[in-house]
Design a protein around this motif. Structure first.
Motif, short mmCIF file in Angstrom:
data_model
loop_
_atom_site.label_atom_id
_atom_site.label_comp_id
_atom_site.label_asym_id
_atom_site.label_seq_id
_atom_site.Cartn_x
_atom_site.Cartn_y
_atom_site.Cartn_z
N ASP A 1 -7.03 59.79 30.56
CA ASP A 1 -5.74 59.10 30.61
C ASP A 1 -4.98 59.19 29.29
N ILE A 2 -5.04 60.36 28.67
CA ILE A 2 -4.28 60.63 27.45
C ILE A 2 -3.15 61.57 27.85
N PRO A 3 -1.90 61.11 27.77
CA PRO A 3 -0.77 61.97 28.15
C PRO A 3 -0.64 63.18 27.24
N ALA A 4 -0.43 64.34 27.83
CA ALA A 4 -0.22 65.57 27.07
C ALA A 4 0.67 66.50 27.87
N PHE A 5 1.50 67.26 27.15
CA PHE A 5 2.50 68.09 27.79
C PHE A 5 2.63 69.42 27.08
N LYS B 1 0.39 68.96 18.75
CA LYS B 1 1.10 67.88 18.06
C LYS B 1 0.57 66.55 18.59
N LEU B 2 0.05 65.73 17.69
CA LEU B 2 -0.40 64.40 18.06
C LEU B 2 0.70 63.42 17.69
N ASN B 3 1.33 62.85 18.70
CA ASN B 3 2.41 61.88 18.52
C ASN B 3 1.81 60.50 18.71
N ARG B 4 1.82 59.68 17.65
CA ARG B 4 1.23 58.34 17.73
C ARG B 4 2.22 57.30 18.25
N LEU B 5 3.40 57.75 18.62
CA LEU B 5 4.42 56.90 19.23
C LEU B 5 4.89 55.78 18.29
N ASP B 6 4.75 56.01 16.99
CA ASP B 6 5.23 55.05 16.00
C ASP B 6 6.13 55.73 14.96
N GLY B 7 6.60 56.94 15.30
CA GLY B 7 7.43 57.70 14.39
C GLY B 7 6.64 58.68 13.52
N GLN B 8 5.31 58.62 13.61
CA GLN B 8 4.44 59.50 12.83
C GLN B 8 3.76 60.51 13.75
N ALA B 9 3.50 61.68 13.21
CA ALA B 9 2.87 62.72 14.01
C ALA B 9 2.04 63.64 13.11
N GLN C 1 -3.71 55.53 19.74
CA GLN C 1 -5.01 55.44 19.07
C GLN C 1 -5.33 56.70 18.26
N GLY C 2 -4.52 57.72 18.39
CA GLY C 2 -4.73 58.95 17.63
C GLY C 2 -5.79 59.86 18.20
N ARG C 3 -6.09 59.72 19.49
CA ARG C 3 -7.10 60.58 20.12
C ARG C 3 -6.47 61.92 20.49
N HIS C 4 -7.15 62.99 20.12
CA HIS C 4 -6.69 64.33 20.47
C HIS C 4 -7.81 65.17 21.06
#
Length: 109
Positions: free
Chosen positions: A21-25, A40-48, A98-101
């Motif tokens: 259940d980790i969204p990826a595109f 690209k890991l997008n943490r949805l807080d403006g940081q990647a 959570q930063g899971r990749h």
């Protein structure tokens, strides 16, 4: 040793992420057979963070390493530069607070 095609690896990676259940595109499509892959890991807080495969000549190993880290705008600019130099590169965006990749897990490391 037979190498996996880029497309085969990407399909397996996306399937594994969906199972957790980790969204990826797929953001940018590259060459199906030999295109390199940026994640690209997008943490949805403006940081990647952007990861790419690197080769260690001394150990004859490949591993995922950080290419760029910082604001999402800085990371996107790095991706743009990479795609300008290599139009065959794939870009996968993973969105996880959570930063899971999973790049450090067996089968992907």
């Amino acid at each position: 040793m037979t190498r996996l095609t880029a497309r085969f690896w990407i399909d397996a990676y996306l399937t594994r992420l969906r199972g957790l259940d980790i969204p990826a595109f797929i953001v940018a499509r590259g060459d199906d057979d030999a295109g390199s892959v940026l994640v690209k890991l997008n943490r949805l807080d403006g940081q990647a963070t952007i990861y790419h495969r690197s080769y260690n000549l001394m150990e004859d190993t490949r591993s995922w390493s950080i290419l760029e880290q910082g604001s999402e705008a800085e990371v996107d600019a790095c991706i743009h530069r990479q795609r300008k130099n290599d139009p065959d590169v794939w870009v996968i965006e993973v969105e996880d607070r959570q930063g899971r990749h999973m790049l450090d897990q067996p089968g992907f490391a």
